[in-house]
Motif scaffolding. Structure first.
Motif, short mmCIF file in Angstrom:
data_model
loop_
_atom_site.label_atom_id
_atom_site.label_comp_id
_atom_site.label_asym_id
_atom_site.label_seq_id
_atom_site.Cartn_x
_atom_site.Cartn_y
_atom_site.Cartn_z
N ILE A 1 0.34 -1.35 0.00
CA ILE A 1 0.18 -0.48 0.17
C ILE A 1 1.00 1.63 -0.04
O ILE A 1 0.62 2.17 -0.61
CB ILE A 1 -0.95 0.03 1.33
CG1 ILE A 1 -2.13 -1.10 0.90
CG2 ILE A 1 -1.83 1.17 1.05
CD1 ILE A 1 -2.91 -1.46 2.32
N VAL A 2 1.63 0.96 0.82
CA VAL A 2 2.72 2.45 1.13
C VAL A 2 3.30 2.71 -0.07
O VAL A 2 3.53 3.70 -1.13
CB VAL A 2 3.87 2.38 2.32
CG1 VAL A 2 4.54 3.75 2.19
CG2 VAL A 2 3.12 2.81 3.53
N LYS A 3 3.94 1.68 -1.02
CA LYS A 3 4.56 1.71 -2.13
C LYS A 3 3.92 2.55 -3.33
O LYS A 3 4.32 3.35 -4.33
CB LYS A 3 5.87 0.80 -2.31
CG LYS A 3 6.81 -0.05 -1.88
CD LYS A 3 7.90 -0.81 -2.13
CE LYS A 3 7.37 -1.96 -1.15
NZ LYS A 3 8.68 -3.07 -1.71
N ALA A 4 2.66 1.92 -3.34
CA ALA A 4 1.35 1.95 -4.14
C ALA A 4 1.53 3.56 -3.98
O ALA A 4 1.26 4.33 -5.01
CB ALA A 4 0.56 1.33 -4.30
N MET A 5 0.73 4.04 -3.56
CA MET A 5 0.96 5.15 -2.77
C MET A 5 1.88 6.44 -3.47
O MET A 5 2.06 7.48 -3.81
CB MET A 5 0.33 5.71 -1.72
CG MET A 5 -1.44 4.68 -1.13
SD MET A 5 -1.28 4.90 0.70
CE MET A 5 -1.87 7.19 0.80
N MET A 6 2.96 6.00 -2.93
CA MET A 6 4.09 6.71 -2.85
C MET A 6 4.17 7.17 -4.59
O MET A 6 4.87 7.96 -4.86
CB MET A 6 5.78 6.50 -2.37
CG MET A 6 5.48 6.63 -0.69
SD MET A 6 7.05 6.01 0.35
CE MET A 6 8.04 7.26 0.06
#
Length: 174
Positions: free
Chosen positions: A164-169
């Motif tokens: 999730i974090v990498k996709a949002m970044m």
């Protein structure tokens, strides 16, 4: 600097030394941090957060909706979707205000710390412009569980959280 999907998002093995989360890391049950180039180095951590949460992928909000439906069955507080008020000016945000699903705990030119305190766990998310790495920003998360329910909750979350974090970044490339 022009950013694209090929720019790296690197996992970090430690938190930036100047982060407010460092004090919480030693007692954390979960933590992670990721770094990526920052195209516009004039952006503040608050501006980065507002932009990032404003571009939350639809599938992340679908997961939050599913999470809320499941955890409501065991009495954990729901959080809703990761949305922001795009009309709220950056200058209007203060410590204690809400940004997306989080409360603002600290706010400075180098870091914003957001979080949620609940009966099963406390979460802190920081967006940091590290002093020792100009031109990058870091997203870091620290979680402290309070009971068996928090530890059980973190089993699936710990596996999905990096995705999730990498996709949002990636989606919010700045």
């Amino acid at each position: 600097m022009q950013l694209d999907d090929k720019m790296p998002i690197r996992p970090l093995t430690s938190l930036p030394a100047d982060s407010d989360l460092c004090a919480l890391r030693s007692s954390a049950d979960f933590w992670d941090a990721y770094s990526t180039p920052l195209g516009d180095i004039s952006l503040t951590p608050l501006a980065i957060a507002q932009h990032t949460f404003g571009k939350t992928p639809a599938w992340v909000n679908a997961l939050l909706h599913l999470r809320d439906r499941l955890i409501a069955l065991v009495g954990i507080r729901t959080v809703g979707a990761m949305t922001i008020d795009p009309s709220k000016p950056l200058a209007a945000y203060r410590v204690g205000d809400k940004l997306a699903i989080f409360n603002i705990f600290t706010l400075s030119d180098r870091e914003i710390v957001l979080g949620i305190n609940d009966t099963h766990l406390d979460v802190r998310v920081a967006l940091i412009k590290p002093a020792d790495a100009p031109g990058t920003y870091v997203t870091a998360t620290v979680v402290k569980t309070h009971n068996w329910l928090g530890r059980l909750y973190m089993v699936p979350v710990a596996r999905v959280h990096p995705i999730i974090v990498k996709a949002m970044m990636r989606k919010a490339r700045l």
